[in-house]
Every structure is written in C-alpha cells, then in structure tokens.
Design a protein around this motif. Structure first.
Motif, PDB file in Angstrom:
ATOM      1  N   HIS A 156      97.047  35.303 103.428  1.00 33.85           N
ATOM      2  CA  HIS A 156      96.764  34.720 102.209  1.00 33.85           C
ATOM      3  C   HIS A 156      97.328  33.380 101.663  1.00 33.85           C
ATOM      4  CE1 HIS A 156      95.869  38.940 100.932  1.00 33.85           C
ATOM      5  NE2 HIS A 156      94.625  38.487 101.539  1.00 33.85           N
ATOM      6  N   ARG A 208      98.754  44.930  95.709  1.00 31.71           N
ATOM      7  CA  ARG A 208      97.484  44.080  96.421  1.00 31.71           C
ATOM      8  C   ARG A 208      96.419  44.398  95.207  1.00 31.71           C
ATOM      9  NH1 ARG A 208      97.324  45.829 102.567  1.00 31.71           N
ATOM     10  NH2 ARG A 208      95.364  44.761 102.407  1.00 31.71           N
ATOM     11  N   LYS A 209      95.562  43.730  95.431  1.00 34.11           N
ATOM     12  CA  LYS A 209      94.480  43.174  94.768  1.00 34.11           C
ATOM     13  C   LYS A 209      94.284  44.165  93.577  1.00 34.11           C
ATOM     14  CE  LYS A 209      91.830  42.677  98.888  1.00 34.11           C
ATOM     15  NZ  LYS A 209      93.128  42.587  99.830  1.00 34.11           N
ATOM     16  N   VAL A 216      87.768  44.439 101.255  1.00 36.00           N
ATOM     17  CA  VAL A 216      86.993  44.319  99.893  1.00 36.00           C
ATOM     18  C   VAL A 216      85.995  45.216  99.823  1.00 36.00           C
ATOM     19  CG1 VAL A 216      86.058  42.766  98.115  1.00 36.00           C
ATOM     20  CG2 VAL A 216      88.196  42.121  99.386  1.00 36.00           C
ATOM     21  N   ILE A 269      86.551  42.021  92.103  1.00 36.27           N
ATOM     22  CA  ILE A 269      87.351  41.078  92.891  1.00 36.27           C
ATOM     23  C   ILE A 269      86.671  39.754  93.032  1.00 36.27           C
ATOM     24  CG2 ILE A 269      88.277  40.559  95.224  1.00 36.27           C
ATOM     25  CD1 ILE A 269      88.963  43.689  95.364  1.00 36.27           C
ATOM     26  N   TYR A 307      93.418  43.293  89.949  1.00 37.08           N
ATOM     27  CA  TYR A 307      92.492  42.255  89.311  1.00 37.08           C
ATOM     28  C   TYR A 307      91.724  43.063  87.973  1.00 37.08           C
ATOM     29  CZ  TYR A 307      93.066  39.473  93.134  1.00 37.08           C
ATOM     30  OH  TYR A 307      93.735  38.641  94.221  1.00 37.08           O
ATOM     31  N   ALA A 314      92.412  36.601  99.157  1.00 41.58           N
ATOM     32  CA  ALA A 314      92.072  38.040  99.274  1.00 41.58           C
ATOM     33  C   ALA A 314      90.883  38.454  99.434  1.00 41.58           C
ATOM     34  CB  ALA A 314      93.190  39.125  98.271  1.00 41.58           C
ATOM     35  N   MET A 353      87.060  49.588  99.698  1.00 42.77           N
ATOM     36  CA  MET A 353      88.516  49.717  99.347  1.00 42.77           C
ATOM     37  C   MET A 353      88.886  51.069  99.443  1.00 42.77           C
ATOM     38  SD  MET A 353      89.805  46.662  98.518  1.00 42.77           S
ATOM     39  CE  MET A 353      90.954  46.951  97.026  1.00 42.77           C
ATOM     40  N   TYR A 408      95.182  53.166  95.882  1.00 44.03           N
ATOM     41  CA  TYR A 408      94.650  52.309  95.126  1.00 44.03           C
ATOM     42  C   TYR A 408      93.975  52.932  93.767  1.00 44.03           C
ATOM     43  CZ  TYR A 408      92.146  47.964  94.079  1.00 44.03           C
ATOM     44  OH  TYR A 408      91.599  46.894  93.159  1.00 44.03           O
TER      45      TYR A 408
END
Length: 162
Positions: A151, A86-87, A43, A22, A89, A37, A46, A57
């Motif tokens: 955000h 979400r998130k 972060v 991230i 990456y 985020a 997680m 996740y």
C-alpha cells in the motif's frame, strides 16, 4: 451518541456489502489509485480471507444493514508478533455513532486473543477523523511503513503495543 448497532464476525453473506463499502469509502478520501487497499484481491471475499489463522474481521450492522467493517491480520512481511489493523471503513451513516470506537476495541481485543503483541496500521493524509480515533486508541505515529503491505499510496503509519 446512539449505540443501536451490532458488531459481529463477518460471514460469507456479508462479502458483497463489505466490498461495496470499501469501494465507496476509499475514493471519498482519494484512495482509489494504485497502491491502495481498494485493489487488494481479498476485497471481494473478505470472509474467506480472514478465516485463516491469526485473522479476524468484523462488520457493523444497523437495522439489518452492514454499514462498516474492520479486521486484524498478521502484518505481511512483518515481524511475527505484529498484526495490522486492516480495511476499517465506515459508510457515512456509521460515523458519529460510536461505531469506530467500539470496532477499534473489538479489533484490539481480537488481536490480543490471537496472540499478537503489537498492532500496526497505515492510513492517508486527509483521513483526519480516523487518525484522531487511532490516537485516542493508543496508536502513536511512526516515521515509516512496516512490513510489505504493497500500500505505497499510504503516507501515515501508526503502531501500538497490545
């Protein structure tokens, strides 16, 4: 396109790698200032953050190394049937190998299984490959943010029915 990767649920041992991903990827797209985020408290932990009800996740692993991740969770401040992607990456070595499409499917399947009926996401101008994936995955652009993610640095919003 090669598919020699594994998508699996996040585990506590993945937390450091996911936080690093991230913090590496977001600045690549100018998303490292306030309102992004990268500054979310979750972060650094997680696996714990996504262990709560309504959340999931996943990580992408290749040759034993975590190279990406994404998840779903109830949309903060949103309607009860809406989750947020979400998130999501990926390091450069996870791009162009089909991992994004596979991860998207895994997350949408998890969202349905968790009882969500719609999925929302926020992104940023310049994240063109990600936005192409979102559109291919059935997301449609919407005019304004939903919920209360905090955000405010994001300027593109998408929604899809599940």
């Amino acid at each position: 396109m090669t598919t020699n990767f594994l998508i699996r649920p996040i585990e506590p041992r993945d937390d450091v790698a996911v936080a690093s991903i991230i913090r590496t990827v977001m600045p690549e797209f100018g998303a490292d200032g306030p309102g992004f985020a990268i500054h979310d408290p979750e972060v650094d932990h997680m696996s714990q953050a996504y262990a709560r009800p309504g959340c999931a996740y996943f990580v992408v692993e290749r040759e034993g190394v975590v190279i990406g991740g994404a998840g779903v969770a109830p949309l903060d401040g949103g309607e009860p049937d809406v989750c947020e992607l979400r998130k999501m990456y990926f390091l450069p070595q996870a791009r162009g190998i089909g991992a994004g499409t596979a991860m998207m499917q895994r997350c949408l399947d998890a969202a349905r299984a968790l009882g969500h009926r719609r999925c929302y996401l926020e992104t940023l101008t310049g994240m063109d490959a990600a936005q192409a994936l979102y559109r291919r995955s059935g997301f449609a652009p919407i005019c304004q943010a939903m919920g209360g993610t905090g955000h405010h640095g994001c300027d593109r919003y998408y929604l899809r029915d599940l």
